[in-house]
Design a protein around this motif. Structure first.
Motif, PDB file in Angstrom:
ATOM      1  N   LEU A 172      40.413 -12.014 -47.120  1.00  0.00           N
ATOM      2  CA  LEU A 172      40.841 -11.168 -48.229  1.00  0.00           C
ATOM      3  C   LEU A 172      39.763 -10.141 -48.587  1.00  0.00           C
ATOM      4  N   ALA A 173      38.501 -10.590 -48.612  1.00  0.00           N
ATOM      5  CA  ALA A 173      37.408  -9.693 -48.988  1.00  0.00           C
ATOM      6  C   ALA A 173      37.234  -8.570 -47.976  1.00  0.00           C
ATOM      7  N   TYR A 174      37.206  -8.926 -46.691  1.00  0.00           N
ATOM      8  CA  TYR A 174      36.946  -7.903 -45.676  1.00  0.00           C
ATOM      9  C   TYR A 174      38.161  -7.002 -45.442  1.00  0.00           C
ATOM     10  N   SER A 175      39.353  -7.533 -45.616  1.00  0.00           N
ATOM     11  CA  SER A 175      40.530  -6.659 -45.515  1.00  0.00           C
ATOM     12  C   SER A 175      40.556  -5.664 -46.674  1.00  0.00           C
ATOM     13  N   LEU A 176      40.129  -6.109 -47.871  1.00  0.00           N
ATOM     14  CA  LEU A 176      40.059  -5.194 -49.009  1.00  0.00           C
ATOM     15  C   LEU A 176      38.992  -4.124 -48.769  1.00  0.00           C
ATOM     16  N   PHE A 217      47.698  -1.123 -49.655  1.00  0.00           N
ATOM     17  CA  PHE A 217      47.179  -2.451 -49.345  1.00  0.00           C
ATOM     18  C   PHE A 217      45.974  -2.794 -50.224  1.00  0.00           C
ATOM     19  N   SER A 218      45.188  -1.788 -50.606  1.00  0.00           N
ATOM     20  CA  SER A 218      44.039  -2.041 -51.476  1.00  0.00           C
ATOM     21  C   SER A 218      44.479  -2.586 -52.824  1.00  0.00           C
ATOM     22  N   VAL A 219      45.572  -2.057 -53.354  1.00  0.00           N
ATOM     23  CA  VAL A 219      46.060  -2.517 -54.657  1.00  0.00           C
ATOM     24  C   VAL A 219      46.498  -3.973 -54.593  1.00  0.00           C
ATOM     25  N   SER A 220      47.314  -4.310 -53.595  1.00  0.00           N
ATOM     26  CA  SER A 220      47.815  -5.687 -53.491  1.00  0.00           C
ATOM     27  C   SER A 220      46.702  -6.666 -53.148  1.00  0.00           C
ATOM     28  N   LEU A 221      45.789  -6.274 -52.263  1.00  0.00           N
ATOM     29  CA  LEU A 221      44.699  -7.170 -51.866  1.00  0.00           C
ATOM     30  C   LEU A 221      43.711  -7.398 -53.004  1.00  0.00           C
ATOM     31  N   SER A 222      43.470  -6.384 -53.818  1.00  0.00           N
ATOM     32  CA  SER A 222      42.514  -6.547 -54.918  1.00  0.00           C
ATOM     33  C   SER A 222      43.009  -7.573 -55.931  1.00  0.00           C
ATOM     34  N   SER A 223      44.311  -7.582 -56.206  1.00  0.00           N
ATOM     35  CA  SER A 223      44.843  -8.569 -57.148  1.00  0.00           C
ATOM     36  C   SER A 223      44.789  -9.979 -56.564  1.00  0.00           C
ATOM     37  N   LEU A 224      45.142 -10.112 -55.279  1.00  0.00           N
ATOM     38  CA  LEU A 224      45.118 -11.429 -54.642  1.00  0.00           C
ATOM     39  C   LEU A 224      43.691 -11.949 -54.502  1.00  0.00           C
ATOM     40  N   PHE A 225      42.770 -11.080 -54.107  1.00  0.00           N
ATOM     41  CA  PHE A 225      41.382 -11.491 -53.957  1.00  0.00           C
ATOM     42  C   PHE A 225      40.774 -11.855 -55.310  1.00  0.00           C
ATOM     43  N   GLY A 226      41.084 -11.070 -56.341  1.00  0.00           N
ATOM     44  CA  GLY A 226      40.579 -11.383 -57.675  1.00  0.00           C
ATOM     45  C   GLY A 226      41.078 -12.729 -58.170  1.00  0.00           C
ATOM     46  N   TYR A 227      42.348 -13.031 -57.877  1.00  0.00           N
ATOM     47  CA  TYR A 227      42.918 -14.317 -58.291  1.00  0.00           C
ATOM     48  C   TYR A 227      42.193 -15.474 -57.615  1.00  0.00           C
ATOM     49  N   HIS A 228      41.918 -15.356 -56.326  1.00  0.00           N
ATOM     50  CA  HIS A 228      41.247 -16.455 -55.621  1.00  0.00           C
ATOM     51  C   HIS A 228      39.763 -16.546 -56.008  1.00  0.00           C
TER      52      HIS A 228
END
Length: 362
Positions: A172-176, A217-228
């Motif tokens: 998640l981090a590196y994809s973001l 993709f940055s928007v969706s990944l940032s929310s998912l990464f922040g949650y984890h």
């Protein structure tokens, strides 16, 4: 008149065919992400860097940085997909005599007595909602804490649990970072596209779609990464957010939280040089976990119906079970936490039951 049931062979073939179709469909999201990644590589490296950028210094810096992010992204994604889930170790399986006793006893307190005897020396702290020992009838074993039948994460076609949760977080981090880097370096050329300052070639369309894809993709990944990241800071799995773990006397949503620093070390390990690399460095074996709940009064009797207790000053009785060495030292820094009473084999990995995994899935 009802039609006769299909022959056993036909039913078995139908079931096997359906399972094969499901396995194929599970790969569709992975293939979609892989195809997007391949296209983005072509669009960024060939169309943007090699054919559109004119400044040599900018071109070199962007290509070097891009390939670093790309390598880390692909490496962590690969490890997330192909790392096998952790399985409960053999010590959680019932002995032959316990299995026989469990089958002979009627359901209820008699069976619980058999399970309590079997779980006496196991490092388990959680219970069912009724206060009973957690037992899997399907696998015929005592369930380790935070363990359940896994579900497949559609993004990676794998169970996300103890063995690959660090890899999933790094993915998640590196994809973001990958998407943010592409969006940032592509922005000036995206603006030139709308002002008609780019040459009229096919590269302009790759540049436009590349920016849109990276930004979305940055928007969706940032929310998912922040949650984890929040889950890691609280030492919770996704299931524990919606259903707090139940201990012997009460429900405690923060029962496994040891504080931010120790929660982070439990996932990423003690050696910081491995934190940013997709190599396994998590503490423990996935079958035993330290808890902030302590056994201050070993003579205290258990109180039925205490699951709903909300008193924070009450001494709670929990079994002083041995934790793995790599987990035990997390509890030694603070005097108010109990030390483990016995040492278990360090880094022991369960190998016996593929049906159960840790529950950190998305």
């Amino acid at each position: 008149m009802a039609a006769p049931p299909p022959p056993g062979g036909a039913a078995g073939a139908w079931g096997g065919g359906r399972r094969r179709c499901q396995r194929v469909l599970y790969w569709v999201p992975v293939l979609f992400i892989s195809s997007i990644l391949c296209w983005s590589y072509y669009a960024y490296v060939t169309q943007l860097c090699l054919l559109t950028m004119t400044n040599i210094g900018e071109k070199v810096v962007c290509l070097v940085a891009y390939h670093i992010f790309f390598m880390l992204f692909v490496w962590s994604y690969w490890k997330t997909i192909f790392t096998l889930p952790m399985n409960p170790s053999k010590e959680f399986h019932l002995s032959y005599s316990d299995k026989e006793s469990l089958e002979r006893e009627p359901r209820g307190e008699s069976q619980q007595e058999v399970l309590r005897r079997a779980a006496k020396d196991l490092p388990i702290y959680t219970r069912t909602m009724s206060g009973a020992i957690r037992y899997c009838d399907r696998c015929r074993l005592v369930k380790p804490d935070r363990c359940h039948h896994c579900s497949v994460c559609d993004k990676v076609n794998n169970c996300v649990g103890f063995s690959n949760y660090k890899f999933f977080l790094l993915f998640l981090a590196y994809s973001l970072l990958y998407c943010l880097f592409i969006a940032a370096t592509d922005l000036q050329y995206f603006i030139k596209f709308w002002t008609n300052d780019l040459p009229d070639t096919q590269a302009k369309f790759h540049i436009m779609f590349l920016f849109f894809a990276a930004a979305m993709f940055s928007v969706s990944l940032s929310s998912l990464f922040g949650y984890h990241c929040w889950l890691v800071s609280k030492n919770k799995s996704t299931l524990e957010v919606f259903r707090a773990p139940i201990f012997r006397h009460r429900t405690d949503k923060n029962g496994f939280s040891l504080g931010f620093s120790k929660n982070l070390r439990q996932v990423f390990g003690d050696e910081k040089k491995y934190w940013l690399l997709p190599v396994f460095s998590s503490l423990g074996d996935g079958c035993s976990f330290p808890t902030c709940l302590v056994n201050q009064d070993p003579e205290q009797a258990s109180t039925p119906g205490g699951l709903n207790s909300t008193s924070k000053n009450e001494n709670h009785l929990f079994p002083a079970k041995p934790l793995r060495d790599s987990q035990s030292h997390l509890l030694t820094d603070t005097p108010s936490w109990s030390e483990t009473s016995a040492k278990a084999e360090k880094g022991k990995v369960g190998m016996s039951n593929p049906a159960l995994t840790m529950e950190n899935e998305t």
